[in-house]
Each structure stands twice: as C-alpha cells, then as structure tokens.
Enzyme design. Structure first.
Site, PDB file in Angstrom:
ATOM      1  N   TYR A  97      37.244  36.619  38.355  1.00 34.31           N
ATOM      2  CA  TYR A  97      37.729  36.811  37.697  1.00 34.31           C
ATOM      3  C   TYR A  97      37.652  38.924  38.227  1.00 34.31           C
ATOM      4  CZ  TYR A  97      32.536  38.285  38.352  1.00 34.31           C
ATOM      5  OH  TYR A  97      30.726  38.489  38.261  1.00 34.31           O
ATOM      6  N   CYS A  98      37.908  40.020  37.326  1.00 31.12           N
ATOM      7  CA  CYS A  98      38.048  41.513  37.361  1.00 31.12           C
ATOM      8  C   CYS A  98      37.031  41.627  36.070  1.00 31.12           C
ATOM      9  CB  CYS A  98      39.315  42.250  38.108  1.00 31.12           C
ATOM     10  SG  CYS A  98      40.989  42.247  37.052  1.00 31.12           S
ATOM     11  N   TRP A  99      37.995  43.016  35.954  1.00 35.07           N
ATOM     12  CA  TRP A  99      37.132  44.006  34.550  1.00 35.07           C
ATOM     13  C   TRP A  99      37.976  43.078  33.538  1.00 35.07           C
ATOM     14  CZ3 TRP A  99      33.287  45.833  32.458  1.00 35.07           C
ATOM     15  CH2 TRP A  99      33.337  47.104  31.461  1.00 35.07           C
ATOM     16  N   TYR A 126      35.235  40.419  33.618  1.00 34.79           N
ATOM     17  CA  TYR A 126      33.717  40.638  32.678  1.00 34.79           C
ATOM     18  C   TYR A 126      33.306  40.823  31.556  1.00 34.79           C
ATOM     19  CZ  TYR A 126      29.451  43.102  33.053  1.00 34.79           C
ATOM     20  OH  TYR A 126      28.059  43.665  32.771  1.00 34.79           O
TER      21      TYR A 126
END
Length: 353
Positions: A97-99, A126
C-alpha cells in the site's frame, strides 16, 4: 486469479494476519507518522525524492515529474527485490500500500506480480485504513467492559497493569503506547512520543484483538498523556466504568517513584527544567525551594513534597470530577512494592472476573 489483486481495507482486514508481509511503500516520514499494524517500510521514493518529484509536478509539469519519478521508483524497487525479496518462495503473499493506493504501490505490486508472487494491493491505500480507524475505534470502545485502576501518583497503577498483563489479563496501557508517564514530569529520557495518528492506531489495534466477553484493565488517565489526546469515546467510556482504588503508604509511594524516575534522581538538572512548568501553579519561591532539594540530593524530601503539595490535590479534584463510579470503587491496599505484592494483588483482582 489475476494479480495484483486490488482489495478494499474492509476486505483485507479479516486477512491481515495471513499476509507474509505488509509493505508500506510511502516515504520514511509518512511511515513514521503512522502505518498499518506490523507493516515494514520499503519506500519507492524516500523523503527527499518525494519532495523533488512533487516540486517538479508543481513547477514544471506532470509528464516531466513522472519520468523522473518512474526512474527513481524503478531503481528503488530493484534494490528491494535484490535485498529483501529474492529469497521469497513462489507462494509468498505480500500486501502493498501507499498513501491512496495509486502509482507508488501500483508500481511495486505490478512488478512483484509479474515475477509470479500472489500480490495484493490495498485499494485506497493508507487513507482507507485511517478512515476505518476513525470510524470504528469509537464503536469498539463502546463494546469494552472497562475496569479502571485508580490511585494517587506513585500508588503503583502502571506496575499493577503490567502485572495483570503478565497474568493473562486484557490490558490497555495508554502510557506505554504514548511513551509517557502521564504527568508534567512524565516524559521518558531520549524517547519522543509517537504521532497522534500512531497513538490512535495502536489503541485500535490493541482493542480489536480483545475478547469482548472479558474485562479490559486501564489506568485512570486524564484526557491527555503528555502531548497526545486519548480518543474521545475511549476516555468517555472509561470514565463511566467501574473502578478499583489502589492504596499504598506514602513511604512506599516515594520509593516506587524513586525507582521509576531514576533518570531524574541521576540528573537533577533535567528535573529542575521540568519543575519550571509548575511555576504558574506554585510560584517561583516554592519551585526554587524544590530545585534546591534536587541540587542537594534530597530527592526523597522533594518527592514527598511534590506528592503532598501538587500531585495528591490534583488527583483528588480530577478523580472526583471525572470518574463517576469512583465512590463505589473496590479498595485494594498494597502491602508493599515487591513483585510478590503486585502479583498477589493482581491475582485477587482476576479472581473476581
């Protein structure tokens, strides 16, 4: 099934413990502020690279920024494959995952999936996790059967919580999560407190793993632990819960605090800096008097005066005002501050569950 698989956080949540790795590809600064439980940080752009690419987006254009960003991301992903992932078997299952679940996590997920691993990418990144914590932490707090450990400063509340935990009780230790002992002198040496978001995430993670049929023991905290704020619904439900009132002699309280605040005993200069925070309450003359005790090594006398003149009056006002069931609290008197004393008290509490 086609990989990478794109799943929402609500779909991922029941499977969190099944992933072989939870990989946060955001920058180290983003990761430090908060992250999913048990995640590791493999940033595809570090903090400086992220600023560089972001500046290009604003000052040049998206196309030029994407070219530079792609080169950096590819280089960093290659590094992680060589240093972190080469030994992973074919059935190794990472969650990435990222932002927001966009280009950064998509790039790593795509490459790892092309290698042949069954990769899952978190849709919404996130942000979707954070939205879940914000929404469901209050709901979890409402299901908890709290037992609040009350007692004046130095009465052994934190040590009793730790003993209860070792005895198998369900414990939410807010001070441990906050890296702070909860008072004006409660900062831990050489340890910064976590972010507010990380504090809330750790509370959510701890509470969600508890058995709702069993009580959860917690200390009678104020709304803030150092610089961190206890989530509203957590503090509200705590304050309406049954209480256990812990009692200890003054001499034992002083001895316990001397042990727990040994860093101040060894560093009176640091203690005196913190005492400055009490000038508005006690005046310069009283604070100077206490500083003199510290400088002359009269720590027991100083601790006794701090308890009698500051901490005990503050506690009495706070506990009567905020914990509505305190007048009916179960009273327990510790016989001393040895491990055996805390163990026997913990066993007595647990026998009543």
């Amino acid at each position: 099934m086609k990989y990478p698989e794109l799943l929402s956080f609500s779909d991922v949540l029941p499977r969190l413990a099944e992933f072989d790795a939870i990989i946060d590809v955001r920058s180290p600064g983003e990761f430090t502020e908060d992250h999913l439980p048990h995640a590791i940080n493999c940033p595809v752009l570090d903090d400086e690279e992220r600023i560089r690419v972001g500046t290009m987006y604003k000052q040049v254009n998206a196309f030029e920024a994407k070219k530079v960003g792609a080169a950096l991301v590819a280089k960093n992903i290659a590094k992680y494959i060589e240093t972190h992932f080469l030994d992973k078997p074919k059935d190794w299952t990472p969650l990435i995952y990222c932002w927001r679940g966009g280009n950064r996590s998509g790039s790593m997920a795509h490459i790892l999936a092309k290698i042949g691993w069954p990769v899952v990418q978190l849709d919404g990144g996130y942000k979707s996790y954070r939205q879940h914590v914000n929404q469901y932490l209050p709901e979890i707090a409402n299901t908890i059967s709290w037992r609040v450990i009350c007692g004046t400063t130095g009465s052994g509340k934190s040590r009793l919580l730790q003993t209860l935990h070792r005895q198998g009780a369900q414990v939410l230790d807010l001070e441990q999560i906050a890296l702070h002992k909860g008072s004006v002198l409660g900062g831990l040496p050489d340890l910064a407190q976590p972010s507010q978001k990380y504090f809330e995430s750790q509370i959510w993670q701890t509470l969600r793993e508890f058995d709702a049929r069993r009580p959860v023991y917690v200390e009678s905290e104020s709304k803030k632990v150092g610089n961190l704020r206890v989530p509203d619904q957590v503090i509200q439900t705590m304050r309406g819960a049954p209480c256990i009132a812990l009692h200890l002699t003054m001499s034992d309280r002083v001895e316990l605090l001397m042990q727990e605040y040994a860093h101040f005993v060894q560093n009176p200069e640091g203690l005196n800096r913190q005492l400055e925070c009490l000038v508005s309450l006690h005046g310069k003359e009283k604070i100077q008097h206490w500083k003199q005790h510290a400088n002359e090594g009269q720590m027991r006398e100083l601790v006794t005066q701090l308890l009698e003149k500051h901490y005990d009056p503050v506690y009495v006002r706070s506990i009567d005002k905020n914990f509505i069931q305190y007048p009916q609290a179960q009273a327990l008197r510790l016989q001393g501050i040895s491990d055996e004393d805390f163990t026997s008290t913990a066993k007595l509490i647990l026998s009543a569950e």
